[in-house]
Scaffold this motif. Structure first.
Motif, short mmCIF file in Angstrom:
data_model
loop_
_atom_site.label_atom_id
_atom_site.label_comp_id
_atom_site.label_asym_id
_atom_site.label_seq_id
_atom_site.Cartn_x
_atom_site.Cartn_y
_atom_site.Cartn_z
N GLU A 10 88.67 39.37 108.04
CA GLU A 10 89.28 40.51 108.72
C GLU A 10 89.48 40.22 110.20
O GLU A 10 90.54 40.52 110.76
N TYR A 11 88.48 39.64 110.85
CA TYR A 11 88.63 39.28 112.26
C TYR A 11 89.76 38.28 112.46
O TYR A 11 90.55 38.38 113.39
N SER A 12 89.84 37.30 111.58
CA SER A 12 90.87 36.28 111.68
C SER A 12 92.26 36.90 111.49
O SER A 12 93.20 36.59 112.22
N ARG A 13 92.37 37.79 110.51
CA ARG A 13 93.65 38.46 110.25
C ARG A 13 94.06 39.32 111.43
O ARG A 13 95.22 39.29 111.86
N ASN A 14 93.11 40.06 111.98
CA ASN A 14 93.42 40.90 113.14
C ASN A 14 93.84 40.06 114.34
O ASN A 14 94.76 40.43 115.07
N ALA A 15 93.18 38.94 114.55
CA ALA A 15 93.55 38.05 115.65
C ALA A 15 94.96 37.52 115.45
O ALA A 15 95.74 37.42 116.40
N PHE A 16 95.30 37.16 114.21
CA PHE A 16 96.65 36.67 113.92
C PHE A 16 97.69 37.75 114.20
O PHE A 16 98.71 37.50 114.84
N TYR A 17 97.43 38.98 113.73
CA TYR A 17 98.38 40.06 113.96
C TYR A 17 98.53 40.36 115.45
O TYR A 17 99.63 40.61 115.93
N ASN A 18 97.43 40.33 116.19
CA ASN A 18 97.50 40.55 117.63
C ASN A 18 98.33 39.47 118.30
O ASN A 18 99.11 39.75 119.22
N LEU A 19 98.19 38.23 117.85
CA LEU A 19 98.98 37.14 118.40
C LEU A 19 100.46 37.34 118.10
O LEU A 19 101.31 37.16 118.98
N VAL A 20 100.78 37.74 116.88
CA VAL A 20 102.18 37.98 116.50
C VAL A 20 102.77 39.11 117.33
O VAL A 20 103.90 39.00 117.83
N ILE A 21 102.02 40.18 117.52
CA ILE A 21 102.51 41.31 118.32
C ILE A 21 102.71 40.88 119.77
O ILE A 21 103.72 41.21 120.40
N MET B 299 103.32 37.79 120.94
CA MET B 299 104.48 36.91 121.04
C MET B 299 105.78 37.68 120.86
O MET B 299 106.77 37.40 121.54
N SER B 300 105.79 38.67 119.98
CA SER B 300 106.98 39.49 119.79
C SER B 300 107.31 40.29 121.05
O SER B 300 108.48 40.44 121.41
N SER B 301 106.27 40.81 121.70
CA SER B 301 106.53 41.58 122.92
C SER B 301 107.07 40.67 124.02
O SER B 301 107.95 41.08 124.78
N ILE B 302 106.56 39.45 124.11
CA ILE B 302 107.09 38.50 125.09
C ILE B 302 108.56 38.22 124.79
O ILE B 302 109.41 38.21 125.69
N ALA B 303 108.89 37.99 123.53
CA ALA B 303 110.28 37.73 123.15
C ALA B 303 111.15 38.95 123.46
O ALA B 303 112.28 38.81 123.96
N GLY B 304 110.66 40.14 123.18
CA GLY B 304 111.41 41.36 123.46
C GLY B 304 111.68 41.54 124.94
O GLY B 304 112.80 41.84 125.35
N PHE B 305 110.64 41.38 125.75
CA PHE B 305 110.82 41.50 127.20
C PHE B 305 111.77 40.43 127.73
O PHE B 305 112.56 40.67 128.64
N SER B 306 111.69 39.24 127.16
CA SER B 306 112.59 38.16 127.58
C SER B 306 114.04 38.51 127.27
O SER B 306 114.93 38.30 128.11
#
Length: 63
Positions: free
Chosen positions: A29-40, A42-49
């Motif tokens: 669960e911790y690993s999955r949450n960390a992965f989702y946080n990373l995806v979110i 990176m997506s926010s960085i791409a969106g702002f870019s």
């Protein structure tokens, strides 16, 4: 007398203690949450870019 070369070797042991303190389900669960946080993140960085690029394009086109 201890040297600095012994300190980094203690860090993996500390990590192993934290991993062993959790069940496999908790670790997953911790690993999955960390992965989702990373995806979110990176997506926010791409969106702002993309927004910044569009703002720069419209700024150069109008002025």
């Amino acid at each position: 007398m201890t040297t600095d070369s012994t300190k980094p070797s203690n860090l993996p042991n500390l990590r192993r203690l934290f991993v062993e303190a959790r069940t496999d389900a908790e670790e997953s669960e911790y690993s999955r949450n960390a992965f989702y946080n990373l995806v979110i993140f990176m997506s926010s960085i791409a969106g702002f870019s993309l927004v910044a690029q569009r703002m720069m394009i419209s700024k150069t086109a109008h002025g």
